[in-house]
Design an enzyme around this catalytic site. Structure first.
Site, PDB file in Angstrom:
ATOM      1  N   TYR A 147     -61.892 -69.857 -34.160  1.00 47.77           N
ATOM      2  CA  TYR A 147     -61.086 -70.234 -32.992  1.00 47.77           C
ATOM      3  C   TYR A 147     -61.181 -69.179 -31.893  1.00 47.77           C
ATOM      4  O   TYR A 147     -61.472 -69.492 -30.735  1.00 47.77           O
ATOM      5  CB  TYR A 147     -59.627 -70.421 -33.406  1.00 47.77           C
ATOM      6  CG  TYR A 147     -58.717 -70.873 -32.286  1.00 47.77           C
ATOM      7  CD1 TYR A 147     -58.876 -72.128 -31.702  1.00 47.77           C
ATOM      8  CD2 TYR A 147     -57.697 -70.055 -31.816  1.00 47.77           C
ATOM      9  CE1 TYR A 147     -58.036 -72.549 -30.670  1.00 47.77           C
ATOM     10  CE2 TYR A 147     -56.852 -70.469 -30.794  1.00 47.77           C
ATOM     11  CZ  TYR A 147     -57.030 -71.708 -30.230  1.00 47.77           C
ATOM     12  OH  TYR A 147     -56.198 -72.130 -29.206  1.00 47.77           O
ATOM     13  N   ASP A 148     -60.978 -67.912 -32.272  1.00 52.96           N
ATOM     14  CA  ASP A 148     -60.985 -66.837 -31.275  1.00 52.96           C
ATOM     15  C   ASP A 148     -62.303 -66.808 -30.502  1.00 52.96           C
ATOM     16  O   ASP A 148     -62.327 -66.758 -29.272  1.00 52.96           O
ATOM     17  CB  ASP A 148     -60.792 -65.474 -31.955  1.00 52.96           C
ATOM     18  CG  ASP A 148     -59.495 -65.377 -32.734  1.00 52.96           C
ATOM     19  OD1 ASP A 148     -58.669 -66.301 -32.639  1.00 52.96           O
ATOM     20  OD2 ASP A 148     -59.307 -64.378 -33.441  1.00 52.96           O
ATOM     21  N   ASN A 176     -48.003 -68.599 -27.349  1.00 54.96           N
ATOM     22  CA  ASN A 176     -47.319 -69.505 -28.277  1.00 54.96           C
ATOM     23  C   ASN A 176     -46.396 -70.480 -27.553  1.00 54.96           C
ATOM     24  O   ASN A 176     -45.506 -70.055 -26.816  1.00 54.96           O
ATOM     25  CB  ASN A 176     -46.494 -68.690 -29.278  1.00 54.96           C
ATOM     26  CG  ASN A 176     -47.356 -67.801 -30.141  1.00 54.96           C
ATOM     27  OD1 ASN A 176     -47.907 -66.817 -29.666  1.00 54.96           O
ATOM     28  ND2 ASN A 176     -47.476 -68.140 -31.415  1.00 54.96           N
ATOM     29  N   ASN A 192     -43.272 -74.676 -38.658  1.00 55.86           N
ATOM     30  CA  ASN A 192     -43.018 -74.329 -40.063  1.00 55.86           C
ATOM     31  C   ASN A 192     -41.532 -74.102 -40.320  1.00 55.86           C
ATOM     32  O   ASN A 192     -40.940 -74.684 -41.230  1.00 55.86           O
ATOM     33  CB  ASN A 192     -43.772 -73.038 -40.427  1.00 55.86           C
ATOM     34  CG  ASN A 192     -45.149 -73.300 -40.983  1.00 55.86           C
ATOM     35  OD1 ASN A 192     -45.622 -74.425 -40.990  1.00 55.86           O
ATOM     36  ND2 ASN A 192     -45.809 -72.240 -41.436  1.00 55.86           N
ATOM     37  N   GLY A 207     -45.483 -61.279 -44.213  1.00 51.69           N
ATOM     38  CA  GLY A 207     -45.318 -59.843 -44.063  1.00 51.69           C
ATOM     39  C   GLY A 207     -43.848 -59.491 -44.141  1.00 51.69           C
ATOM     40  O   GLY A 207     -43.067 -60.146 -44.839  1.00 51.69           O
ATOM     41  N   GLY A 209     -42.011 -59.588 -41.415  1.00 50.57           N
ATOM     42  CA  GLY A 209     -41.392 -60.282 -40.289  1.00 50.57           C
ATOM     43  C   GLY A 209     -41.293 -59.455 -39.032  1.00 50.57           C
ATOM     44  O   GLY A 209     -40.711 -59.899 -38.037  1.00 50.57           O
ATOM     45  N   GLN A 211     -43.819 -58.524 -37.131  1.00 48.61           N
ATOM     46  CA  GLN A 211     -44.806 -58.922 -36.123  1.00 48.61           C
ATOM     47  C   GLN A 211     -44.115 -59.788 -35.067  1.00 48.61           C
ATOM     48  O   GLN A 211     -43.163 -60.503 -35.368  1.00 48.61           O
ATOM     49  CB  GLN A 211     -46.003 -59.637 -36.752  1.00 48.61           C
ATOM     50  CG  GLN A 211     -45.733 -60.992 -37.375  1.00 48.61           C
ATOM     51  CD  GLN A 211     -45.275 -60.934 -38.823  1.00 48.61           C
ATOM     52  OE1 GLN A 211     -44.600 -59.979 -39.222  1.00 48.61           O
ATOM     53  NE2 GLN A 211     -45.604 -61.957 -39.595  1.00 48.61           N
ATOM     54  N   ARG A 213     -43.954 -62.467 -31.559  1.00 46.45           N
ATOM     55  CA  ARG A 213     -44.534 -63.558 -30.781  1.00 46.45           C
ATOM     56  C   ARG A 213     -43.636 -63.801 -29.574  1.00 46.45           C
ATOM     57  O   ARG A 213     -42.463 -63.408 -29.556  1.00 46.45           O
ATOM     58  CB  ARG A 213     -44.643 -64.845 -31.613  1.00 46.45           C
ATOM     59  CG  ARG A 213     -45.559 -64.757 -32.825  1.00 46.45           C
ATOM     60  CD  ARG A 213     -47.011 -64.578 -32.463  1.00 46.45           C
ATOM     61  NE  ARG A 213     -47.858 -64.560 -33.653  1.00 46.45           N
ATOM     62  CZ  ARG A 213     -48.180 -63.461 -34.325  1.00 46.45           C
ATOM     63  NH1 ARG A 213     -47.706 -62.289 -33.941  1.00 46.45           N
ATOM     64  NH2 ARG A 213     -48.967 -63.523 -35.374  1.00 46.45           N
TER      65      ARG A 213
END
Length: 314
Positions: A147-148, A176, A192, A207, A209, A211, A213
């Site tokens: 994708y990237d 996002n 989700n 992880g 949490g 991180q 966005r």
């Protein structure tokens, strides 16, 4: 873009369908195309009797021509981790061959062109917040690279058509985004967590949490994109909400709104998952007079009914 004829690829997708709505509301005629690999005709159901909208099921990786158009919005691509990891080669093809075919239409008819790019071009960024001049920190051979690198190749192709052929191009780097019509089980954070909360299940955080966005409600994003299309800016422009949330904070916000009975569970962090994501929208503010209006709590509230319907369909 009143009275213009506009081609939207990826028209049956989450963002593509909302874009079609906005363009029609602005008085345009819209031709939507989608191969329905990840798009959903239900997203366009409400346009069945709209005389200014036409839909064609087609794969833009095969050369095509819908006739004379004034503008092309290229939104065709799997966009969620679940989809682009399942359709890795297809994602690379639509970002390369598909983008080239869409650009050929713009070149042939002297049409404007806007490429839907992504904040994933920044990879796991070492610059924070992300500015458009940052080149990114992307693993070109990791699982997310399909994708990237497809989007990074798209950007290079768009700039080549701009420089060599004089096509009037624009590029939006989308951060996002969430809202109604977001695929319910596509592996993205909001969908989700919303679906888990509405089912009364534990909320999954990857992880620890920490991180981050930055979540933009879909109406804000589409407004920014339409403004960009009307501008003359050929270089990338970030469109997203600069309010930064940790994933754990987002889970707790959804928990308090929908599922106070739901616990939070932690799972291993996927490979190459970005640790930070926050757009610098200085350019969008100055160039377009745009900034988002909808806060996360409000946007989640506007999305609840849609996600409830998805749970009821299960």
């Amino acid at each position: 873009m009143e009275d213009q004829t506009i081609l939207v690829t990826g028209a049956a997708g989450f963002l593509g369908s909302h874009l079609c709505d906005a363009l029609l509301a602005g008085g345009a005629r819209v031709i939507g195309v989608d191969n329905l690999a990840t798009g959903n005709l239900a997203n366009l159901e409400h346009l069945q009797n709209e005389s200014r909208f036409a839909f064609e099921e087609r794969d833009i990786c095969a050369a095509f021509d819908v006739g004379a158009v004034d503008f092309v919005f290229n939104f065709a691509s799997p966009a969620s981790p679940v989809d682009y990891m399942r359709l890795g080669v297809e994602t690379l093809r639509v970002g390369s061959v598909g983008t080239t075919n869409a650009l050929e239409i713009a070149k042939k008819y002297g049409a404007g062109f806007l490429q839907a790019s992504t904040s994933e071009c920044y990879g796991d960024p070492e610059v924070h917040p992300q500015v458009e001049t940052y080149w990114g920190n992307v693993n070109p051979i990791g699982p997310r690279s399909v994708y990237d690198e497809a989007k990074r190749f798209s950007e290079a192709t768009v700039m080549a058509y701009h420089r060599y052929y004089g096509v009037k191009t624009r590029m939006v780097r989308i951060f996002n985004t969430y809202g109604p019509r977001l695929q319910a089980n596509d592996g993205r954070v909001i969908s989700n967590l919303m679906m888990q909360a509405l089912r009364g299940e534990p909320l999954t955080v990857y992880g620890d949490g920490s991180q981050t966005r930055s979540f933009c409600y879909v109406s804000d994003l589409i407004e920014g994109i339409v403004r960009l299309a009307k501008s003359d800016e050929a270089l990338p422009v970030n469109i997203g909400n600069p309010t930064e949330w940790t994933i754990l904070e987002c889970a707790k916000e959804i928990q308090s709104l929908l599922g106070p009975q739901s616990s939070i569970v932690f799972k291993p962090l996927p490979q190459d998952d970005p640790k930070q994501r926050k757009p610098d929208i200085t350019k969008a503010k100055k160039l377009l007079g745009w900034e988002p209006k909808v806060a996360l709590r409000e946007g989640l509230g506007l999305s609840v009914d849609y996600f409830k319907k998805q749970v009821n369909k299960e």
